[in-house]
Design a protein around this motif. Structure first.
Motif, PDB file in Angstrom:
ATOM      1  N   GLU A  10      -2.695 -10.412  -2.085  1.00 52.85           N
ATOM      2  CA  GLU A  10      -2.585 -10.903  -3.454  1.00 52.85           C
ATOM      3  C   GLU A  10      -2.881 -12.397  -3.476  1.00 52.85           C
ATOM      4  O   GLU A  10      -2.283 -13.172  -2.719  1.00 52.85           O
ATOM      5  CB  GLU A  10      -1.190 -10.611  -3.998  1.00 52.85           C
ATOM      6  CG  GLU A  10      -0.901  -9.113  -4.098  1.00 52.85           C
ATOM      7  CD  GLU A  10       0.472  -8.808  -4.659  1.00 52.85           C
ATOM      8  OE1 GLU A  10       1.332  -9.720  -4.635  1.00 52.85           O
ATOM      9  OE2 GLU A  10       0.676  -7.673  -5.117  1.00 52.85           O
ATOM     10  N   VAL A 183       0.133  -6.038   0.310  1.00 52.66           N
ATOM     11  CA  VAL A 183       0.496  -4.643   0.086  1.00 52.66           C
ATOM     12  C   VAL A 183      -0.257  -3.822   1.118  1.00 52.66           C
ATOM     13  O   VAL A 183      -1.456  -4.034   1.350  1.00 52.66           O
ATOM     14  CB  VAL A 183       0.136  -4.180  -1.339  1.00 52.66           C
ATOM     15  CG1 VAL A 183       0.439  -2.689  -1.510  1.00 52.66           C
ATOM     16  CG2 VAL A 183       0.887  -4.997  -2.380  1.00 52.66           C
ATOM     17  N   GLY A 185      -1.910  -0.504   2.345  1.00 47.88           N
ATOM     18  CA  GLY A 185      -2.473   0.738   1.837  1.00 47.88           C
ATOM     19  C   GLY A 185      -2.340   1.844   2.875  1.00 47.88           C
ATOM     20  O   GLY A 185      -2.828   1.716   3.990  1.00 47.88           O
ATOM     21  N   THR A 186      -1.683   2.942   2.513  1.00 43.14           N
ATOM     22  CA  THR A 186      -1.354   3.987   3.474  1.00 43.14           C
ATOM     23  C   THR A 186      -1.544   5.372   2.874  1.00 43.14           C
ATOM     24  O   THR A 186      -1.623   5.522   1.648  1.00 43.14           O
ATOM     25  CB  THR A 186       0.109   3.828   3.938  1.00 43.14           C
ATOM     26  OG1 THR A 186       0.451   4.865   4.841  1.00 43.14           O
ATOM     27  CG2 THR A 186       1.058   3.892   2.752  1.00 43.14           C
ATOM     28  N   ASP A 187      -1.612   6.383   3.722  1.00 44.36           N
ATOM     29  CA  ASP A 187      -1.635   7.765   3.243  1.00 44.36           C
ATOM     30  C   ASP A 187      -0.241   8.387   3.291  1.00 44.36           C
ATOM     31  O   ASP A 187      -0.088   9.588   3.102  1.00 44.36           O
ATOM     32  CB  ASP A 187      -2.626   8.607   4.049  1.00 44.36           C
ATOM     33  CG  ASP A 187      -2.337   8.610   5.543  1.00 44.36           C
ATOM     34  OD1 ASP A 187      -1.273   8.094   5.960  1.00 44.36           O
ATOM     35  OD2 ASP A 187      -3.175   9.123   6.307  1.00 44.36           O
ATOM     36  N   GLY A 189       2.277   7.530   1.304  1.00 43.92           N
ATOM     37  CA  GLY A 189       2.969   7.458   0.027  1.00 43.92           C
ATOM     38  C   GLY A 189       3.643   6.124  -0.183  1.00 43.92           C
ATOM     39  O   GLY A 189       3.909   5.393   0.768  1.00 43.92           O
ATOM     40  N   PRO A 190       3.974   5.751  -1.420  1.00 45.72           N
ATOM     41  CA  PRO A 190       4.556   4.441  -1.694  1.00 45.72           C
ATOM     42  C   PRO A 190       6.017   4.331  -1.251  1.00 45.72           C
ATOM     43  O   PRO A 190       6.804   5.246  -1.443  1.00 45.72           O
ATOM     44  CB  PRO A 190       4.441   4.317  -3.217  1.00 45.72           C
ATOM     45  CG  PRO A 190       4.407   5.718  -3.712  1.00 45.72           C
ATOM     46  CD  PRO A 190       3.713   6.519  -2.648  1.00 45.72           C
ATOM     47  N   THR A 192       9.020   0.883   0.100  1.00 49.16           N
ATOM     48  CA  THR A 192       9.257  -0.517   0.466  1.00 49.16           C
ATOM     49  C   THR A 192      10.166  -0.544   1.677  1.00 49.16           C
ATOM     50  O   THR A 192      11.177   0.163   1.714  1.00 49.16           O
ATOM     51  CB  THR A 192       9.908  -1.290  -0.695  1.00 49.16           C
ATOM     52  OG1 THR A 192       9.030  -1.232  -1.825  1.00 49.16           O
ATOM     53  CG2 THR A 192      10.131  -2.748  -0.320  1.00 49.16           C
ATOM     54  N   ALA A 198       5.752  -4.012   0.851  1.00 53.75           N
ATOM     55  CA  ALA A 198       5.404  -2.877   0.016  1.00 53.75           C
ATOM     56  C   ALA A 198       4.258  -2.064   0.625  1.00 53.75           C
ATOM     57  O   ALA A 198       3.252  -2.628   1.061  1.00 53.75           O
ATOM     58  CB  ALA A 198       4.993  -3.370  -1.367  1.00 53.75           C
ATOM     59  N   TRP A 199       4.456  -0.759   0.660  1.00 54.20           N
ATOM     60  CA  TRP A 199       3.421   0.183   1.079  1.00 54.20           C
ATOM     61  C   TRP A 199       3.031   1.009  -0.143  1.00 54.20           C
ATOM     62  O   TRP A 199       3.900   1.499  -0.864  1.00 54.20           O
ATOM     63  CB  TRP A 199       3.960   1.103   2.188  1.00 54.20           C
ATOM     64  CG  TRP A 199       4.215   0.414   3.487  1.00 54.20           C
ATOM     65  CD1 TRP A 199       5.039  -0.655   3.716  1.00 54.20           C
ATOM     66  CD2 TRP A 199       3.653   0.762   4.753  1.00 54.20           C
ATOM     67  NE1 TRP A 199       5.029  -0.993   5.046  1.00 54.20           N
ATOM     68  CE2 TRP A 199       4.178  -0.143   5.702  1.00 54.20           C
ATOM     69  CE3 TRP A 199       2.763   1.738   5.172  1.00 54.20           C
ATOM     70  CZ2 TRP A 199       3.848  -0.087   7.059  1.00 54.20           C
ATOM     71  CZ3 TRP A 199       2.422   1.802   6.515  1.00 54.20           C
ATOM     72  CH2 TRP A 199       2.948   0.885   7.437  1.00 54.20           C
ATOM     73  N   ASP A 200       1.738   1.149  -0.360  1.00 54.76           N
ATOM     74  CA  ASP A 200       1.280   1.899  -1.525  1.00 54.76           C
ATOM     75  C   ASP A 200       0.206   2.885  -1.090  1.00 54.76           C
ATOM     76  O   ASP A 200      -0.421   2.711  -0.031  1.00 54.76           O
ATOM     77  CB  ASP A 200       0.727   0.940  -2.582  1.00 54.76           C
ATOM     78  CG  ASP A 200       0.754   1.547  -3.966  1.00 54.76           C
ATOM     79  OD1 ASP A 200       1.062   2.750  -4.084  1.00 54.76           O
ATOM     80  OD2 ASP A 200       0.468   0.814  -4.932  1.00 54.76           O
ATOM     81  N   THR A 201      -0.021   3.898  -1.896  1.00 53.97           N
ATOM     82  CA  THR A 201      -1.035   4.904  -1.578  1.00 53.97           C
ATOM     83  C   THR A 201      -2.405   4.237  -1.529  1.00 53.97           C
ATOM     84  O   THR A 201      -2.813   3.535  -2.475  1.00 53.97           O
ATOM     85  CB  THR A 201      -1.029   6.018  -2.629  1.00 53.97           C
ATOM     86  OG1 THR A 201       0.281   6.576  -2.684  1.00 53.97           O
ATOM     87  CG2 THR A 201      -2.033   7.104  -2.271  1.00 53.97           C
TER      88      THR A 201
END
Length: 203
Positions: A10, A183, A185-187, A189-190, A192, A198-201
């Protein structure tokens, strides 16, 4: 097994950040940016590490990063473990470029063997258990000091240090507050993690 597909940084000016990363490292879609100006101060608790094959590649990548506007935190130098240095991007993200080799063995390239996200956490053991419960597999672990997860199916590997050790590794004061401004980006799922990362799809 959970996998990391990308890191989203960000930045107040994503276009400028993209221009910097394209010129500095050329990592493609693995490193992405988006607009964000959440308050942050001091060490953000994380760094990105580029693992390469030889010292000439370290110098090449650090050189283009500095030319593109990065600030040197640790000049590239030899150590008992190899050769490396640390820079900070204009958006504030810290980057370490390193190799285990101490001499060049071939033509200098800009090839990156591994991208590693290093998180400085409050409790290495607790964070390790958290990530195992979210589908990551440990590949190396040294008690409460360091944990590395299997990155064979990921674009980015994950490693954990204690916060003070992580800050020392990249040459900054460990104090900091506010947003991490990344953030993951992972497979998987979202979610924290315990330190607020933070992990997000992944897109």
């Amino acid at each position: 097994m959970a996998a990391i597909r990308s890191i989203i940084i960000e930045a107040p000016d994503p276009d400028a950040a993209n221009a910097f990363y394209d010129k500095a490292f050329g990592l493609g879609d693995t490193i992405r940016t988006r607009a964000g100006d959440a308050p942050t101060a001091g060490f953000r608790g994380c760094a990105l590490s580029l693992v390469v094959s030889q010292p000439g590649t370290v110098d090449s990548l650090i050189g283009t990063a500095v030319e593109a506007g990065a600030t040197t935190l640790k000049p590239a130098t030899k150590s008992f473990w190899g050769y490396g240095g640390v820079v900070q991007a204009p958006d504030g993200t810290i980057w370490k470029v390193a190799t285990s080799a101490k001499k060049d063995t071939g033509p200098v390239t800009r090839d990156v063997d591994d991208i590693v996200l290093l998180l400085g956490v409050g409790d290495v053991k607790a964070s390790k258990e958290f990530y195992v419960n979210h589908g990551l597999t440990v590949s190396r672990s040294f008690g409460r000091k360091y944990v590395e997860f299997d990155g064979s199916s990921s674009s980015v590997k994950l490693a954990l240090y204690g916060r003070k050790a992580a800050a020392k590794d990249v040459g900054v004061d460990p104090d900091g507050s506010g947003s991490h401004r990344i953030v993951i980006g992972t497979d998987a799922g979202p979610f924290t993690d315990p330190d607020g990362f933070a992990w997000d799809t992944a897109a």
